[in-house]
Design a protein around this motif. Structure first.
Motif, PDB file in Angstrom:
ATOM      1  N   ILE A 242      31.404 -23.378   1.630  1.00  0.00           N
ATOM      2  CA  ILE A 242      30.611 -22.261   1.110  1.00  0.00           C
ATOM      3  C   ILE A 242      31.417 -20.967   1.167  1.00  0.00           C
ATOM      4  O   ILE A 242      31.407 -20.159   0.228  1.00  0.00           O
ATOM      5  CB  ILE A 242      29.304 -22.130   1.915  1.00  0.00           C
ATOM      6  CG1 ILE A 242      28.466 -23.398   1.777  1.00  0.00           C
ATOM      7  CG2 ILE A 242      28.500 -20.913   1.457  1.00  0.00           C
ATOM      8  CD1 ILE A 242      27.253 -23.430   2.695  1.00  0.00           C
ATOM      9  N   GLY A 243      32.146 -20.752   2.265  1.00  0.00           N
ATOM     10  CA  GLY A 243      32.983 -19.559   2.378  1.00  0.00           C
ATOM     11  C   GLY A 243      34.069 -19.526   1.318  1.00  0.00           C
ATOM     12  O   GLY A 243      34.363 -18.459   0.751  1.00  0.00           O
TER      13      GLY A 243
ATOM     14  N   ASP B 146      27.478 -25.863  -3.662  1.00  0.00           N
ATOM     15  CA  ASP B 146      28.196 -24.846  -2.897  1.00  0.00           C
ATOM     16  C   ASP B 146      27.943 -23.452  -3.456  1.00  0.00           C
ATOM     17  O   ASP B 146      27.818 -22.478  -2.704  1.00  0.00           O
ATOM     18  CB  ASP B 146      29.686 -25.160  -2.868  1.00  0.00           C
ATOM     19  CG  ASP B 146      30.277 -25.304  -4.268  1.00  0.00           C
ATOM     20  OD1 ASP B 146      29.498 -25.507  -5.221  1.00  0.00           O
ATOM     21  OD2 ASP B 146      31.509 -25.230  -4.407  1.00  0.00           O
TER      22      ASP B 146
ATOM     23  N   TRP C  73      27.044 -26.907  12.410  1.00  0.00           N
ATOM     24  CA  TRP C  73      26.872 -27.246  10.986  1.00  0.00           C
ATOM     25  C   TRP C  73      28.166 -27.838  10.423  1.00  0.00           C
ATOM     26  O   TRP C  73      28.156 -28.891   9.767  1.00  0.00           O
ATOM     27  CB  TRP C  73      26.467 -25.978  10.252  1.00  0.00           C
ATOM     28  CG  TRP C  73      26.184 -26.117   8.787  1.00  0.00           C
ATOM     29  CD1 TRP C  73      26.353 -27.229   8.012  1.00  0.00           C
ATOM     30  CD2 TRP C  73      25.701 -25.081   7.920  1.00  0.00           C
ATOM     31  NE1 TRP C  73      26.013 -26.961   6.710  1.00  0.00           N
ATOM     32  CE2 TRP C  73      25.614 -25.659   6.620  1.00  0.00           C
ATOM     33  CE3 TRP C  73      25.359 -23.749   8.115  1.00  0.00           C
ATOM     34  CZ2 TRP C  73      25.180 -24.906   5.531  1.00  0.00           C
ATOM     35  CZ3 TRP C  73      24.923 -23.021   7.021  1.00  0.00           C
ATOM     36  CH2 TRP C  73      24.826 -23.584   5.753  1.00  0.00           C
ATOM     37  N   GLU C  74      29.292 -27.173  10.667  1.00  0.00           N
ATOM     38  CA  GLU C  74      30.576 -27.648  10.160  1.00  0.00           C
ATOM     39  C   GLU C  74      30.937 -29.006  10.740  1.00  0.00           C
ATOM     40  O   GLU C  74      31.382 -29.918  10.011  1.00  0.00           O
ATOM     41  CB  GLU C  74      31.663 -26.628  10.503  1.00  0.00           C
ATOM     42  CG  GLU C  74      33.046 -26.978  10.010  1.00  0.00           C
ATOM     43  CD  GLU C  74      33.256 -26.627   8.551  1.00  0.00           C
ATOM     44  OE1 GLU C  74      34.237 -27.124   7.966  1.00  0.00           O
ATOM     45  OE2 GLU C  74      32.443 -25.860   7.994  1.00  0.00           O
TER      46      GLU C  74
ATOM     47  N   TRP D 139      24.488 -22.347  -2.284  1.00  0.00           N
ATOM     48  CA  TRP D 139      24.519 -21.862  -0.904  1.00  0.00           C
ATOM     49  C   TRP D 139      25.249 -20.522  -0.796  1.00  0.00           C
ATOM     50  O   TRP D 139      24.930 -19.702   0.067  1.00  0.00           O
ATOM     51  CB  TRP D 139      25.185 -22.902  -0.004  1.00  0.00           C
ATOM     52  CG  TRP D 139      24.237 -23.983   0.408  1.00  0.00           C
ATOM     53  CD1 TRP D 139      24.088 -25.211  -0.160  1.00  0.00           C
ATOM     54  CD2 TRP D 139      23.293 -23.925   1.475  1.00  0.00           C
ATOM     55  NE1 TRP D 139      23.113 -25.921   0.483  1.00  0.00           N
ATOM     56  CE2 TRP D 139      22.609 -25.161   1.497  1.00  0.00           C
ATOM     57  CE3 TRP D 139      22.958 -22.953   2.416  1.00  0.00           C
ATOM     58  CZ2 TRP D 139      21.612 -25.446   2.427  1.00  0.00           C
ATOM     59  CZ3 TRP D 139      21.967 -23.235   3.338  1.00  0.00           C
ATOM     60  CH2 TRP D 139      21.303 -24.467   3.341  1.00  0.00           C
TER      61      TRP D 139
ATOM     62  N   LEU E 103      27.040 -22.190  13.111  1.00  0.00           N
ATOM     63  CA  LEU E 103      28.022 -22.515  12.071  1.00  0.00           C
ATOM     64  C   LEU E 103      28.955 -23.641  12.510  1.00  0.00           C
ATOM     65  O   LEU E 103      29.303 -24.517  11.706  1.00  0.00           O
ATOM     66  CB  LEU E 103      28.828 -21.262  11.722  1.00  0.00           C
ATOM     67  CG  LEU E 103      28.063 -20.139  11.020  1.00  0.00           C
ATOM     68  CD1 LEU E 103      28.963 -18.929  10.804  1.00  0.00           C
ATOM     69  CD2 LEU E 103      27.489 -20.615   9.689  1.00  0.00           C
TER      70      LEU E 103
ATOM     71  N   PRO F 172      30.043 -25.070   6.029  1.00  0.00           N
ATOM     72  CA  PRO F 172      30.233 -23.612   5.875  1.00  0.00           C
ATOM     73  C   PRO F 172      31.599 -23.225   5.332  1.00  0.00           C
ATOM     74  O   PRO F 172      31.710 -22.236   4.611  1.00  0.00           O
ATOM     75  CB  PRO F 172      30.027 -23.087   7.303  1.00  0.00           C
ATOM     76  CG  PRO F 172      29.198 -24.121   7.974  1.00  0.00           C
ATOM     77  CD  PRO F 172      29.616 -25.426   7.381  1.00  0.00           C
ATOM     78  N   SER F 173      32.646 -23.991   5.667  1.00  0.00           N
ATOM     79  CA  SER F 173      33.979 -23.675   5.150  1.00  0.00           C
ATOM     80  C   SER F 173      34.019 -23.773   3.636  1.00  0.00           C
ATOM     81  O   SER F 173      34.667 -22.962   2.952  1.00  0.00           O
ATOM     82  CB  SER F 173      35.017 -24.609   5.769  1.00  0.00           C
ATOM     83  OG  SER F 173      34.702 -25.969   5.483  1.00  0.00           O
TER      84      SER F 173
ATOM     85  N   ALA G 208      23.622 -17.330   0.863  1.00  0.00           N
ATOM     86  CA  ALA G 208      24.280 -16.558   1.918  1.00  0.00           C
ATOM     87  C   ALA G 208      24.306 -15.075   1.579  1.00  0.00           C
ATOM     88  O   ALA G 208      24.040 -14.221   2.438  1.00  0.00           O
ATOM     89  CB  ALA G 208      25.699 -17.090   2.127  1.00  0.00           C
TER      90      ALA G 208
END
Length: 365
Positions: free
Chosen positions: A151-152, A328, A131-132, A331, A128, A148-149, A335
């Motif tokens: 997507i979160g 997003d 990736w970020e 993804w 992660l 990832p941020s 996830a």
């Protein structure tokens, strides 16, 4: 330390040294100070060749590197060379820690008290972070690959939608289709084992069903069972039937000839032999099919939703949001599906360890 560990330690320290040099000549010292401090400590780790350092020192360096890389992403645009060298160094320190920790943990693996979870956690966090750092540090367009941020944040803001999609796809189509497909495959395997005629007739048909392309079957199931979840469950039944059938048939033949002869000497009937000998021996094969089908069922249900569904479901959401360029959200659905599939697989694995505790593969786990 092993030869690989010495190589990783030398490489991590060397990359840190090169990165520190680039950092000192690229701008003022106070700029990205945390990154430069990490690189300096990484360079000092080369003293391990004179004074031994514990593996927790590598864990601390990996953690500091992760924090410094994540906090340093927004400082530069584009990211300079020493930023990428810091990312590589932190990844190398994490690798070194996992390598050393696994060597220490291996002799007492069964008594680790859950410490073995540290290794996959470190591995996942490293993926992660890389990736970020790559997506934001290299200014990768969000349409191609969001960080990832992002997507979160999308998951946190879309919980009601994701929960509705999860209910429609997983709790209805996947679970019901999984139970029906695996149950039907198991029952047919018992019938095939009982009758040579059925073995000659049903196994080829099962092979034929497994070879049917999902993109061709899904529209037909939609026409037969409608647009709601029953048509997706039917696709899951088709996908999970054959793996369970083949593995169960193979498992029922796993008992040795000596064991079967022993049951005959006790005048055991077919069903007594089946319940007391052959089904327990087939346990590992059956659970292998259950684990394989746990992923096939989710894939089948999601793909089936591409060909007709109400305005809810993981597959529906993925197909519509791709058309809107809301990558997003796509993804986020991926996830959720990945977590659900992993938890489903993990639950089956835990049940397998309780049921087939006698098997060598379980005793050595």
């Amino acid at each position: 330390m092993s030869q690989l560990q010495y190589f990783l330690a030398l490489l991590a320290g060397g990359v840190s040294l090169i990165g520190l040099v680039f950092g000192l000549i690229s701008g003022p010292l106070e700029q990205a100070l945390l990154l430069k401090a990490f690189l300096a400590l990484g360079t000092l780790s080369l003293v391990r060749f004179l004074v031994p350092l514990g593996f927790w020192a590598d864990a601390a360096l990996a953690f500091l590197g992760t924090v410094s890389v994540l906090t340093g992403i927004g400082i530069f645009s584009p990211a300079p060379a020493f930023f990428w060298l810091a990312l590589v160094a932190s990844w190398l320190f994490a690798w070194l820690f996992v390598e050393r920790f696994s060597r220490v943990l291996a002799p007492g693996w069964r008594d680790s008290g859950g410490l073995g979870l540290i290794i996959p956690i470190v591995f996942g966090v490293a993926i992660l972070v890389v990736w970020e750092a790559i997506t934001r540090g290299a200014n990768v367009p969000q349409v191609i690959l969001p960080p990832p941020s992002m997507i979160g944040a999308r998951i946190a803001s879309s919980i009601p939608t994701l929960w509705a999609d999860f209910q429609q796809t997983f709790l209805k189509a996947v679970l019901i289709g999984y139970l029906l497909g695996c149950g039907l495959g198991f029952v047919v395997a018992i019938l095939i084992d009982r009758s040579p005629f059925l073995k000659s007739g049903l196994l080829p048909l099962g092979n034929l069903v497994s070879a049917l392309p999902i993109v061709g079957v899904a529209p037909i199931m939609v026409m037969w069972f409608g647009f709601d979840w029953p048509s997706k469950a039917a696709v899951v039944v088709i996908m999970t039937f054959f793996p369970m059938l083949v593995n169960t048939v193979a498992g029922l033949n796993a008992a040795s000839v000596i064991e079967r002869d022993l049951m005959r000497t006790y005048a055991a009937s077919y069903w007594q032999t089946l319940m007391k000998l052959r089904l327990p021996a087939a346990g590992p094969f059956i659970f292998n099919a259950l684990k394989i089908n746990s992923t096939l069922a989710l894939i089948g249900a999601i793909v089936a939703e591409f060909f007709g569904t109400p305005i809810v479901g993981m597959g529906f959401r993925i197909s519509t949001e791709v058309g809107r360029m809301n990558v997003d959200m796509v993804w986020a659905e991926i996830a959720v599906a990945a977590v659900a599939g992993s938890v489903f697989y993990g639950v089956i694995t835990l049940v397998e360890r309780r049921v087939t505790f006698w098997h060598p593969s379980v005793r050595g786990a």
